[in-house]
Design an enzyme around this catalytic site. Structure first.
Site, mmCIF file in Angstrom:
data_model
loop_
_atom_site.group_PDB
_atom_site.id
_atom_site.type_symbol
_atom_site.label_atom_id
_atom_site.label_comp_id
_atom_site.label_asym_id
_atom_site.label_seq_id
_atom_site.Cartn_x
_atom_site.Cartn_y
_atom_site.Cartn_z
ATOM 1 N N ILE A 13 16.563 55.621 40.259
ATOM 2 C CA ILE A 13 15.545 56.674 40.411
ATOM 3 C C ILE A 13 15.721 57.734 39.323
ATOM 4 C CG2 ILE A 13 14.413 58.274 41.999
ATOM 5 C CD1 ILE A 13 15.703 56.770 44.318
ATOM 6 N N GLU A 85 26.803 57.309 45.234
ATOM 7 C CA GLU A 85 26.947 55.899 45.596
ATOM 8 C C GLU A 85 25.806 55.640 46.559
ATOM 9 O OE1 GLU A 85 28.976 53.557 44.542
ATOM 10 O OE2 GLU A 85 30.065 54.898 43.195
ATOM 11 N N THR A 135 18.021 61.036 51.499
ATOM 12 C CA THR A 135 17.436 59.819 52.048
ATOM 13 C C THR A 135 16.970 60.025 53.492
ATOM 14 O OG1 THR A 135 18.092 57.620 52.833
ATOM 15 C CG2 THR A 135 19.854 59.177 52.524
ATOM 16 N N ASP A 136 16.042 59.182 53.926
ATOM 17 C CA ASP A 136 15.626 59.212 55.335
ATOM 18 C C ASP A 136 16.701 58.627 56.250
ATOM 19 O OD1 ASP A 136 15.393 56.548 54.573
ATOM 20 O OD2 ASP A 136 13.358 56.276 55.342
ATOM 21 N N GLU A 137 17.703 57.955 55.653
ATOM 22 C CA GLU A 137 18.714 57.286 56.486
ATOM 23 C C GLU A 137 19.592 58.270 57.249
ATOM 24 O OE1 GLU A 137 20.529 53.812 54.765
ATOM 25 O OE2 GLU A 137 18.876 53.573 53.361
ATOM 26 N N TYR A 161 27.336 55.323 54.227
ATOM 27 C CA TYR A 161 26.437 55.890 53.190
ATOM 28 C C TYR A 161 25.611 57.029 53.785
ATOM 29 C CZ TYR A 161 22.081 56.378 50.526
ATOM 30 O OH TYR A 161 20.993 56.892 49.859
ATOM 31 N N LYS A 165 25.623 61.079 52.881
ATOM 32 C CA LYS A 165 24.433 61.809 52.413
ATOM 33 C C LYS A 165 24.110 62.962 53.381
ATOM 34 C CE LYS A 165 22.110 61.061 49.326
ATOM 35 N NZ LYS A 165 22.183 61.474 47.888
ATOM 36 N N ARG A 293 23.897 42.769 58.941
ATOM 37 C CA ARG A 293 24.690 43.918 58.473
ATOM 38 C C ARG A 293 25.248 44.623 59.706
ATOM 39 N NH1 ARG A 293 21.193 48.233 55.137
ATOM 40 N NH2 ARG A 293 21.784 47.008 53.338
HETATM 41 P P1 NAD Z 1 21.728 54.244 41.839
HETATM 42 O O1 NAD Z 1 22.919 53.688 42.539
HETATM 43 O O2 NAD Z 1 20.774 53.307 41.159
HETATM 44 O O3 NAD Z 1 22.192 55.302 40.737
HETATM 45 C C1 NAD Z 1 23.197 56.241 40.971
HETATM 46 C C2 NAD Z 1 23.613 56.830 39.623
HETATM 47 O O4 NAD Z 1 24.622 57.815 39.860
HETATM 48 C C3 NAD Z 1 24.225 55.796 38.669
HETATM 49 O O5 NAD Z 1 23.658 55.925 37.385
HETATM 50 C C4 NAD Z 1 25.703 56.146 38.662
HETATM 51 O O6 NAD Z 1 26.348 55.829 37.419
HETATM 52 C C5 NAD Z 1 25.664 57.645 38.910
HETATM 53 N N1 NAD Z 1 26.910 58.147 39.512
HETATM 54 C C6 NAD Z 1 27.601 57.618 40.566
HETATM 55 N N2 NAD Z 1 28.704 58.345 40.798
HETATM 56 C C7 NAD Z 1 28.707 59.366 39.889
HETATM 57 C C8 NAD Z 1 29.577 60.452 39.647
HETATM 58 N N3 NAD Z 1 30.688 60.650 40.382
HETATM 59 N N4 NAD Z 1 29.277 61.333 38.650
HETATM 60 C C9 NAD Z 1 28.153 61.142 37.891
HETATM 61 N N5 NAD Z 1 27.305 60.114 38.081
HETATM 62 C C10 NAD Z 1 27.581 59.238 39.070
HETATM 63 O O7 NAD Z 1 20.984 55.119 42.921
HETATM 64 P P2 NAD Z 1 19.423 55.392 43.136
HETATM 65 O O8 NAD Z 1 18.870 54.318 43.972
HETATM 66 O O9 NAD Z 1 18.802 55.726 41.835
HETATM 67 O O10 NAD Z 1 19.509 56.697 44.039
HETATM 68 C C11 NAD Z 1 19.554 57.989 43.454
HETATM 69 C C12 NAD Z 1 19.623 59.045 44.528
HETATM 70 O O11 NAD Z 1 18.497 58.904 45.391
HETATM 71 C C13 NAD Z 1 20.854 58.929 45.441
HETATM 72 O O12 NAD Z 1 21.292 60.225 45.730
HETATM 73 C C14 NAD Z 1 20.335 58.228 46.678
HETATM 74 O O13 NAD Z 1 21.091 58.588 47.805
HETATM 75 C C15 NAD Z 1 18.932 58.771 46.740
HETATM 76 N N6 NAD Z 1 17.933 57.920 47.406
HETATM 77 C C16 NAD Z 1 17.781 56.610 47.026
HETATM 78 C C17 NAD Z 1 16.806 55.827 47.624
HETATM 79 C C18 NAD Z 1 16.582 54.403 47.210
HETATM 80 O O14 NAD Z 1 15.802 53.692 47.854
HETATM 81 N N7 NAD Z 1 17.190 53.903 46.144
HETATM 82 C C19 NAD Z 1 15.997 56.374 48.636
HETATM 83 C C20 NAD Z 1 16.177 57.722 49.002
HETATM 84 C C21 NAD Z 1 17.142 58.484 48.362
HETATM 85 P P1 TYD Z 2 18.544 47.796 50.985
HETATM 86 O O1 TYD Z 2 17.677 47.486 49.818
HETATM 87 O O2 TYD Z 2 20.023 47.577 50.859
HETATM 88 O O3 TYD Z 2 18.214 49.290 51.410
HETATM 89 P P2 TYD Z 2 18.671 50.124 52.748
HETATM 90 O O4 TYD Z 2 19.778 49.427 53.400
HETATM 91 O O5 TYD Z 2 19.100 51.417 52.129
HETATM 92 O O6 TYD Z 2 17.439 50.242 53.577
HETATM 93 O O7 TYD Z 2 18.057 46.935 52.234
HETATM 94 C C1 TYD Z 2 16.721 47.035 52.701
HETATM 95 C C2 TYD Z 2 16.635 46.196 53.957
HETATM 96 O O8 TYD Z 2 16.816 44.820 53.603
HETATM 97 C C3 TYD Z 2 17.704 46.504 54.976
HETATM 98 O O9 TYD Z 2 17.139 46.377 56.283
HETATM 99 C C4 TYD Z 2 18.749 45.432 54.773
HETATM 100 C C5 TYD Z 2 17.915 44.241 54.316
HETATM 101 N N1 TYD Z 2 18.595 43.296 53.390
HETATM 102 C C6 TYD Z 2 18.606 41.929 53.695
HETATM 103 O O10 TYD Z 2 18.060 41.475 54.710
HETATM 104 N N2 TYD Z 2 19.243 41.098 52.821
HETATM 105 C C7 TYD Z 2 19.861 41.543 51.683
HETATM 106 O O11 TYD Z 2 20.471 40.724 50.945
HETATM 107 C C8 TYD Z 2 19.821 42.943 51.389
HETATM 108 C C9 TYD Z 2 20.490 43.478 50.165
HETATM 109 C C10 TYD Z 2 19.163 43.788 52.271
#
Ligand code: NAD
Ligand code: TYD
Length: 358
Positions: A13, A85, A135-137, A161, A165, A293
């Site tokens: 993101i 993370e 996150t919504d989690e 996780y 958060k 999971r």
């Molecule tokens: P991602 O795992 O793709 O990226 C995380 C980034 O943070 C990486 O580039 C990593 O190198 C960097 N990072 C990790 N530890 C670090 C540290 N100690 N210092 C500096 N950089 C560090 O994650 P994402 O999916 O892009 O998510 C970004 C943010 O959005 C997170 O805070 C996550 O909780 C939140 N978020 C993600 C989702 C989703 O669906 N992916 C949804 C809602 C919120």
């Molecule tokens: P994920 O992309 O890991 O996001 P989150 O756990 O943060 O919602 O998983 C999305 C959904 O898909 C979640 O319900 C777990 C499920 N999932 C599988 O069924 N198989 C997989 O291999 C993975 C990675 C996720």
């Protein structure tokens, strides 16, 4: 919003947000601080527009003296905090790093912001902003008929996780309440789109299907997520930065409720249409039900009325066309994918998470 520190801007993101901000704002200068863990890559930042306004620094958000000197050197007035993370399955198998980065890292960043903005520069809410991405989690899991998550829904995080958060969200809130740090916070649903690391559901399924590998569905596949196209998330964040109320939080989502099984079947149909002659068509024959999971949240849903009523935001991208765009991005970026597939660390993770999952 002139000198912006973006943490985690080499991740999924974060890199989309860096690209979005440079493209849509000619005045903002970005300092991108990222530790480049397994999830971050400079390949996510190739060809960013306005590259002269983007400065990348490899570093850890837990390194206080580094944060202090970067904030001073670059006269940071805005922080958008993505670094974390982010993968639930990894948090189940190894929660320690989640505590360190998500809790201690956010605390360290808050301390640095407090010290530089409130003590050294005596800035107020109009001159500085700490925006925390969450996150919504944090709200836990919904039963089928329970109302969607609103900003007032009590926190009930279920995975390490989500708990990490939630903890970081509470720290952000406390720094506003106690010290007057100008903060805003957004809790967003599952994102999808370009540059998502292929450990998460959507890219993993696209890439496995292309290679004719099994598509591992946890449990019965009837878990429900709300899915938001990443560019819509970026737009919402910018809006909150510009017009959001200091001290407030906003929920963001895509306004959809598919089951995981429906998402995977849609991806399979898209690939069937792209590759009618593939030996793997129909790709849905690759679906494999595997061990669930632990503690798997059943359903997430987002009540977006606050951000819609206060700031006029709503998602633009429909899920079906967003999934098509995402499949096409992964097809067009096979070099990016190959680099990840070559990583020993990635293959170890696949082994660790899926090998003992009959
Ligand atoms: P991602 O795992 O793709 O990226 C995380 C980034 O943070 C990486 O580039 C990593 O190198 C960097 N990072 C990790 N530890 C670090 C540290 N100690 N210092 C500096 N950089 C560090 O994650 P994402 O999916 O892009 O998510 C970004 C943010 O959005 C997170 O805070 C996550 O909780 C939140 N978020 C993600 C989702 C989703 O669906 N992916 C949804 C809602 C919120
Ligand atoms: P994920 O992309 O890991 O996001 P989150 O756990 O943060 O919602 O998983 C999305 C959904 O898909 C979640 O319900 C777990 C499920 N999932 C599988 O069924 N198989 C997989 O291999 C993975 C990675 C996720």
């Amino acid at each position: 919003m002139k000198n912006m520190l973006i943490t985690g801007g080499a991740g999924f993101i974060g890199s989309n947000f860096v690209r979005y901000m440079l493209k849509n704002n000619s005045e903002v200068c970005i300092l991108n601080l990222d530790a480049l863990t397994y999830a971050g890559s400079l390949k996510n930042l190739e060809d960013v527009p306005g590259a002269e306004r983007h400065n990348f620094v490899q570093g850890d958000i837990c390194d206080r003296s580094r944060l202090d000197s970067l904030m001073r050197q670059h006269e940071i007035d805005t922080i958008v905090h993505f670094a974390a993370e982010s993968h639930v399955d990894r948090s189940i198998l190894g929660p320690k790093q989640f505590i360190q980065t998500n809790i201690v890292g956010t605390f360290t960043l808050l301390e640095a912001a407090k010290s530089y903005w409130l003590q050294d520069r005596k800035l107020d809410g109009n001159q500085a902003r700490f925006h925390h991405i969450s996150t919504d989690e944090v709200y836990g899991s919904l039963a089928p008929n329970e109302p969607a998550f609103a900003e007032t829904t009590p926190y009930q995080p279920n995975s390490p996780y989500a708990a990490s958060k939630a903890s970081s969200d509470h720290l952000v809130r406390a720094y506003h309440h106690t010290y007057g740090l100008p903060t805003t916070l957004t809790n967003c649903s599952n994102n999808y789109g370009p540059y998502q690391f292929p450990e998460k559901l959507i890219p993993l399924m696209i890439l496995n299907a292309l290679e004719g590998k099994p598509l591992p569905i946890y449990g019965d596949g009837h878990q429900i997520r709300d899915w938001l196209y990443v560019e819509d998330h970026c737009e919402a964040i910018e809006l909150v930065l510009r017009q959001g109320q200091v001290g407030e939080e906003y929920n963001i989502g895509g306004d959809n409720q598919p089951t995981n099984l429906e998402i995977i079947q849609t991806l399979c149909s898209i690939l069937d249409a792209r590759f009618p002659d593939s030996p793997h068509t129909p790709h849905s024959k690759l679906i494999k039900y595997v061990t669930d999971r632990p503690g798997h949240d059943r359903r997430y849903a987002i009540d977006m009325r606050k951000i819609h009523n206060a700031l006029g935001w709503q998602p633009r991208q429909a899920l079906a066309s967003g999934l098509e765009k995402t499949v096409d991005w992964y097809l067009a970026n096979s070099k990016w994918v190959v680099e990840i597939h070559k990583q020993q660390q990635y293959n170890q993770w696949m082994q660790q998470n899926y090998a003992d999952r009959p």
